[in-house]
Design a protein around this motif. Structure first.
Motif, PDB file in Angstrom:
ATOM      1  N   TRP A 148       0.847  -1.184   0.000  1.00  0.00           N
ATOM      2  CA  TRP A 148       0.000   0.000   0.000  1.00  0.00           C
ATOM      3  C   TRP A 148       0.887   1.239   0.000  1.00  0.00           C
ATOM      4  CZ3 TRP A 148       0.499   3.455   4.004  1.00  0.00           C
ATOM      5  CH2 TRP A 148       1.165   2.988   5.150  1.00  0.00           C
ATOM      6  N   ARG A 149       0.290   2.383  -0.263  1.00  0.00           N
ATOM      7  CA  ARG A 149       1.010   3.652  -0.238  1.00  0.00           C
ATOM      8  C   ARG A 149       0.012   4.757   0.096  1.00  0.00           C
ATOM      9  NH1 ARG A 149       2.018   4.240  -6.827  1.00  0.00           N
ATOM     10  NH2 ARG A 149      -0.132   4.859  -7.353  1.00  0.00           N
ATOM     11  N   ASP A 150       0.540   5.848   0.616  1.00  0.00           N
ATOM     12  CA  ASP A 150      -0.315   7.004   0.887  1.00  0.00           C
ATOM     13  C   ASP A 150      -0.727   7.650  -0.427  1.00  0.00           C
ATOM     14  OD1 ASP A 150      -0.327   6.949   3.718  1.00  0.00           O
ATOM     15  OD2 ASP A 150       1.702   7.756   3.747  1.00  0.00           O
ATOM     16  N   VAL A 151      -1.897   8.269  -0.418  1.00  0.00           N
ATOM     17  CA  VAL A 151      -2.352   8.957  -1.629  1.00  0.00           C
ATOM     18  C   VAL A 151      -1.530  10.224  -1.823  1.00  0.00           C
ATOM     19  CG1 VAL A 151      -4.684   8.062  -1.359  1.00  0.00           C
ATOM     20  CG2 VAL A 151      -4.121  10.287  -0.412  1.00  0.00           C
ATOM     21  N   ARG A 152      -1.506  10.729  -3.046  1.00  0.00           N
ATOM     22  CA  ARG A 152      -0.762  11.955  -3.330  1.00  0.00           C
ATOM     23  C   ARG A 152      -1.422  13.152  -2.646  1.00  0.00           C
ATOM     24  NH1 ARG A 152       0.537  12.423  -9.626  1.00  0.00           N
ATOM     25  NH2 ARG A 152      -1.747  12.336  -9.731  1.00  0.00           N
ATOM     26  N   LEU A 153      -0.614  14.176  -2.389  1.00  0.00           N
ATOM     27  CA  LEU A 153      -1.139  15.397  -1.774  1.00  0.00           C
ATOM     28  C   LEU A 153      -2.224  16.017  -2.644  1.00  0.00           C
ATOM     29  CD1 LEU A 153      -1.087  17.563   0.389  1.00  0.00           C
ATOM     30  CD2 LEU A 153       0.822  18.647  -0.804  1.00  0.00           C
ATOM     31  N   SER A 154      -2.048  15.968  -3.956  1.00  0.00           N
ATOM     32  CA  SER A 154      -3.060  16.540  -4.855  1.00  0.00           C
ATOM     33  C   SER A 154      -4.395  15.817  -4.678  1.00  0.00           C
ATOM     34  CB  SER A 154      -2.587  16.444  -6.304  1.00  0.00           C
ATOM     35  OG  SER A 154      -2.333  15.097  -6.662  1.00  0.00           O
ATOM     36  N   SER A 155      -4.365  14.505  -4.473  1.00  0.00           N
ATOM     37  CA  SER A 155      -5.600  13.753  -4.251  1.00  0.00           C
ATOM     38  C   SER A 155      -6.231  14.136  -2.924  1.00  0.00           C
ATOM     39  CB  SER A 155      -5.312  12.251  -4.276  1.00  0.00           C
ATOM     40  OG  SER A 155      -4.822  11.845  -5.539  1.00  0.00           O
TER      41      SER A 155
END
Length: 901
Positions: A148-155
């Protein structure tokens, strides 16, 4: 209104029960006298007339019960009778009651202790307002759900503006960063939690003193105001309420303290020790839209379910995949509740803990059931007499179950007392990483669990003996020889229970044996260097004079960094008690080997990158396999070089000579930013593998480069390779004596910088095996309880067998059998039970030990050596338990025994 009259009638009966009973007895006596007089008038004698009247009248007890049923309180009357009778019977057998209650208290107490742990982590409310409405949003790989990964800041920013399912979306960094806090003429290392401005309001947290973050604090990338945790406020400022408004020097510059948080506030359970909270402006131009180092929290709107939010995120994730297929292919946006996000990984461990302690309870139940079967021998005549007087089988079973449940309830009360001790012991040896350890305790949920467990346990161990005893052979029992009737069937039942005990015990012993074997192998692992007399300290440079934050989340390290660490190293080497000094900074990179084909799109050549000082090989005493070690001549003006470890050679240079090969190193992050070093590095040496992550982790493929040869601008997180260093100091004698010296030398080089963690390398590696040690101890405790109970069980069965076969043994001895023959006869019986129990246990262990496979190191869950040793151990212990009853059998006096019979 008939129902009102019925309630009044029943209440009248309830409060006038003694008078009702007296009236009922008087009425029955009157009927008997009238019938007796009628019989006399018909020509019967007085005694015969009374006997006939009683026979015609029927069972007085049965008639009383029917009358109580009509009154409406018959059930409660019978329960009260059963309880009173059960208490009297337990008082009449204090030895039996004490042993049974103690056995149950151990089993119930152990289960309650572990349940209190599970309750604190998985069931107790989180310290967050309406925690069931707060979710975590992240991206999960569709091909491997463990990735898993964190979502992008833009998202995250888009969800803040357009998320239909969420009333609030905020972010936090999922780890605490080590920094410094300078105030009151003292600087110390602190842990800082970076969050978005309104995360505290999403969590429902209000400051204890002062205020929270506000809009006007968002002028910069990182807020110039900070909040203190309650612990930091108490420790650092003595709980002074005047701390609000003071300034303090932090890693981000000069900040104003505007608030103090209440105790127990955290955004992540693994970061609950944060000292300082700082707000990050998510829209500042130094944070790029591709940034992925924020965890996204959201609060669901009223009426919106988790499933509805997930449906919206499915659509959102598909759109991201369409917009940027190369980056987002095979990734989906996932919504998870806080408890699932935080503790789902613990469910398997907790299930194993509950399963193991459940085995202990089952063994306790088997032991008490054996005791009840043995006690039934004494009560056969009593049960037969009650049956002959009209007691139904259901009535007898209910009475016997009442006694067993009563035993279990008393055992449960003592079990709660044992739990109070068990919880303290558990907290005492639980490692620091154990979640919510300080919140473990007894509450209403735990007490409810104990009550339910006690009742179920009482029924579980009491049902089989009750069913067996409640069908007596009346004619046989009432004879003098009745004391031996039914012995064979009861002996079979007790033997089955012992076999079950032994098999359950063997499963627990095998699990504990595998854990011990695994831990011993772990301790034998070579870390790759000499840990003797080695002190380990950490430093982190974060002030503006050491690092400059650039746009696009890049950082430029300054020349002062190299100067600082060189001065620290030089001064440490001059300390008389210091034998050698070295440093390293660690991170990750991708590598391209010049002269080899470029890696394919799907291939990742990720390796560990360590920036080390020139004394690394000598000070750490790492074996040099090929080539040369790094030296002081490998500085910024010399050709760029590197050493690699054997794992790197096995992975990328199989069958080829690594010395002289050139490496191109690239540093990148999850957001796609990357920097490739200015020039390639030549491999000049190969060293042995070092287990940087702990003894239970294999050595990664690694590159060791001179710390003076580096690029100056790196993606934000990668700059820690040069800003954060591990200091390794080998002492002449006791290494911890140098701790204060290291702190003073660092402060003498730069008064604004401090030393973080200081410990010995041996202690650090001991911490790396703490999980294995923790679970090994836990299984060892359960196994000790199990084997103790099993010994008691088999001893009880053999003692019972000796008492039942006294006549047979006396006959054998009278006919000339030797004592050794009698001893062998009794031991064969115990050995047969033991072998059957071991065989059944082995079959169960082969299937169940696979559940702990991921907790083992270097040992297979079906390790034959462990299985064999445990089997032999249990056989020896069981035979030892059989020996004493068997020896007692050889001392039977034939004359006295036969005369008694």
């Amino acid at each position: 209104m008939e129902w009102i009259s019925e309630i009044r009638r029943r209440l009248s009966v309830l409060f006038r029960r003694e008078q009702q009973h007296r009236d009922l007895e008087e009425e029955m006596r009157t009927h008997l006298e009238m019938q007796s007089e009628a019989n006399v008038e018909n020509g019967m004698k007085a005694e015969e007339a009374l006997y006939s009247a009683r026979r015609q009248f029927g069972s007085v007890a049965a008639l009383k019960e029917k009358s109580m049923d009509v009154w409406g309180w018959g059930f409660f009357e019978r329960v009260e009778q059963d309880l009173r009778y059960g208490i009297r019977m337990l008082k009449r057998s204090p030895g039996f009651s004490t042993v049974a209650i103690a056995t149950l208290a151990l089993g119930i107490g152990a289960n309650t202790t572990i349940f209190s742990v599970v309750n604190a982590v998985l069931f107790r409310a989180l310290p967050i307002k309406d925690a069931d409405r707060v979710v975590v949003i992240r991206e999960v790989n569709l091909k491997n759900h463990n990735r898993w990964r964190d979502v992008r800041l833009s998202s995250a920013l888009e969800l803040q503006q357009r998320g239909k399912s969420f009333e609030q979306v905020e972010t936090a960094v999922a780890y605490t960063e080590e920094g410094r806090l300078g105030a009151m003429d003292r600087t110390e290392v602190v842990l800082t939690q970076f969050v978005s401005r309104d995360l505290l309001s999403l969590l429902g947290v209000k400051p204890l003193l002062g205020r929270a973050f506000q809009v006007e604090d968002d002028a910069y990338n990182v807020s110039s105001v900070i909040l203190l945790s309650y612990g930091c406020w108490q420790r650092r400022f003595g709980g002074d309420p005047g701390v609000i408004g003071r300034t303090a020097t932090t890693s981000e510059g000069v900040s104003t303290i505007v608030g103090v948080l209440p105790p127990g506030v955290w955004a992540f359970p693994w970061s609950k020790d944060a000292d300082v909270w700082s707000a990050v402006n998510l829209t500042h131009n130094k944070l790029t839209p591709d940034t992925r180092w924020f965890t996204v929290f959201a609060r669901l709107k009223p009426g919106v379910s988790l499933e509805q939010a997930q449906a919206e995120m499915d659509v959102f994730g598909r759109r991201l995949a369409q917009d940027e297929p190369q980056l987002n292919r095979d990734w989906a946006v996932d919504v998870a509740g806080l408890r699932q996000n935080y503790f789902s990984g613990w469910r398997q461990s907790f299930s194993l803990m509950l399963g193991a302690v459940g085995f202990v309870l089952l063994i306790s139940c088997a032991n008490v059931a054996n005791l009840l079967l043995g006690r039934a021998l004494v009560r056969e005549k009593e049960i037969a007499l009650r049956a002959s007087l009209g007691a139904s089988r259901l009535r007898l079973v209910r009475q016997l179950l009442t006694e067993s449940v009563l035993l279990a309830l008393v055992g449960g009360i003592l079990g709660v007392a044992l739990t109070l001790v068990g919880v303290r012991v558990f907290i005492g040896f639980a490692p620091a990483w154990f979640p919510r350890a300080q919140e473990i305790g007894i509450d209403g949920t735990v007490l409810g669990f104990t009550l339910a467990l006690s009742i179920v346990t009482g029924i579980l161990f009491g049902l089989a003996p009750a069913l067996h005893v409640s069908t007596p052979n009346l004619s046989e029992v009432m004879k003098e020889a009745g004391n031996r009737s039914g012995g064979a069937s009861r002996q079979i039942g007790r033997s089955v229970l012992v076999v079950a005990e032994l098999s359950l015990t063997l499963i627990l012993l095998v699990g504990a044996g595998l854990m011990v074997n695994s831990f011993l192998r772990l301790l034998q692992v070579n870390p790759g260097f000499n840990t003797n007399r080695m002190l380990w300290a950490t430093t982190h440079l974060s002030s503006p004079k050491h690092v400059e934050v650039l746009d696009n989340d890049m950082k430029r390290i300054t020349p002062q960094v190299d100067t600082f660490y060189q001065l620290v190293s030089d001064r440490l080497e001059k300390v008389p008690d210091v034998e050698s000094v070295t440093m390293d900074g660690e991170g990750g990179c991708s590598v391209k080997i010049l002269g080899q084909p470029d890696p394919t799109a799907g291939e990742q050549r990720g390796v560990m990158f360590a920036a080390v000082s020139s004394t690394f090989v000598r000070a750490m005493q790492v074996p040099l396999r090929k080539g040369r070690a790094l030296t002081a001549r490998d500085n910024e003006n010399a050709p760029w070089v590197a050493m690699v470890n054997e794992a790197m050679v096995r992975r990328y240079f199989a069958g080829t000579e690594p010395i002289g090969k050139l490496l191109s190193v690239t540093f990148g992050d999850l957001s796609g930013r990357s920097v490739t070093e200015d020039r390639p590095r030549e491999i000049v040496g190969v060293i042995g593998d070092i287990r940087h992550g702990g003894l239970d982790e294999g050595a990664p493929a690694a590159i060791y480069a001179p710390d003076r040869q580096h690029v100056w601008v790196l993606p934000g997180g990668m700059s820690q390779i040069y800003l954060s260093r591990n200091l390794f100091i080998r002492a002449v004698s006791e290494p911890m004596r140098l701790a204060d010296t290291v702190r003073k030398i660092v402060a003498s080089v730069d008064k604004d910088e401090t030393v973080g963690n200081v410990t010995t390398v041996e202690q650090a590696y001991a911490s790396s095996v703490a999980p294995s040690l923790f679970f090994m101890r836990l299984f060892a405790v359960f196994s000790t309880l199990a084997i103790t109970l099993a010994i008691v069980g088999i001893y009880g069965v053999m003692s019972y067998s000796v008492s039942r076969r006294t006549h047979e043994i006396a006959v054998r001895l009278a006919l000339g059998a030797s004592k050794s023959h009698v001893m062998a006869l009794m031991l064969r019986q115990g050995l047969a039970l033991t072998l059957i129990g071991i065989a059944v246990g082995m079959a169960g262990a082969l299937g169940l030990t696979r559940l702990i496979a991921n907790m083992l190191f270097g040992v297979k869950p079906t390790d034959p050596v462990t299985f064999a040793l445990v089997g032999v151990l249990l056989a020896v212990v069981s035979l030892a338990a059989c020996y004493f009853p068997a020896r007692r059998a050889t001392r039977v006096d034939p004359i006295r025994a036969l005369k008694y019979e």
